[in-house]
Write a protein that holds these residues in place. Structure first.
Motif, mmCIF file in Angstrom:
data_model
loop_
_atom_site.group_PDB
_atom_site.id
_atom_site.type_symbol
_atom_site.label_atom_id
_atom_site.label_comp_id
_atom_site.label_asym_id
_atom_site.label_seq_id
_atom_site.Cartn_x
_atom_site.Cartn_y
_atom_site.Cartn_z
ATOM 1 N N THR A 16 77.516 17.831 31.777
ATOM 2 C CA THR A 16 76.980 17.566 31.220
ATOM 3 C C THR A 16 76.880 17.500 29.783
ATOM 4 O OG1 THR A 16 75.177 19.391 30.614
ATOM 5 C CG2 THR A 16 74.945 17.387 32.838
ATOM 6 N N VAL A 70 69.471 13.882 27.604
ATOM 7 C CA VAL A 70 71.175 14.981 28.139
ATOM 8 C C VAL A 70 71.477 13.260 28.978
ATOM 9 C CG1 VAL A 70 70.102 17.120 29.198
ATOM 10 C CG2 VAL A 70 70.940 15.173 30.692
ATOM 11 N N GLU A 110 74.973 13.378 31.847
ATOM 12 C CA GLU A 110 75.408 13.054 33.181
ATOM 13 C C GLU A 110 76.341 12.853 32.383
ATOM 14 O OE1 GLU A 110 73.281 12.816 36.649
ATOM 15 O OE2 GLU A 110 71.549 14.751 35.947
#
Length: 66
Positions: free
Chosen positions: A29, A21, A23
Motif C-alpha cells: 500500500t 491509501v 492497495e
C-alpha cells in the motif's frame, strides 16, 4: 526508490487510518497526499501518478478511475 521520484501506481483506493491509501495490484500500500475530491473514487480501481514524498507517501499529481 529515492524521495522525489515519480511513480505510476495502479490499485484500489481505500480509506485508511491516516487518510487515503491505495492497495497496489502487485501487493503493498501507499499513503496518499491527495485532494478531497479523490474521495469520490474510494473503492474503485485507479491509476495514480505522484511524487514519492516519504517512505510510503505519494504526493498525487493525477488520479483516474480505470
Amino acid at each position: 526508490m529515492p524521495i522525489g521520484t515519480q511513480h505510476q501506481i495502479v490499485g484500489v483506493l481505500r480509506h485508511g487510518r491516516e487518510g487515503l491509501v491505495v492497495e497496489v495490484t502487485e501487493g503493498g500500500t501507499w499513503r496518499l497526499d491527495a485532494g478531497w475530491r479523490a474521495r469520490r473514487l474510494i473503492g474503485h480501481r485507479v491509476r495514480i501518478v505522484g511524487i514519492r514524498d516519504g517512505f510510503d507517501l505519494l504526493a498525487v499529481k493525477s488520479i483516474e478511475r480505470l
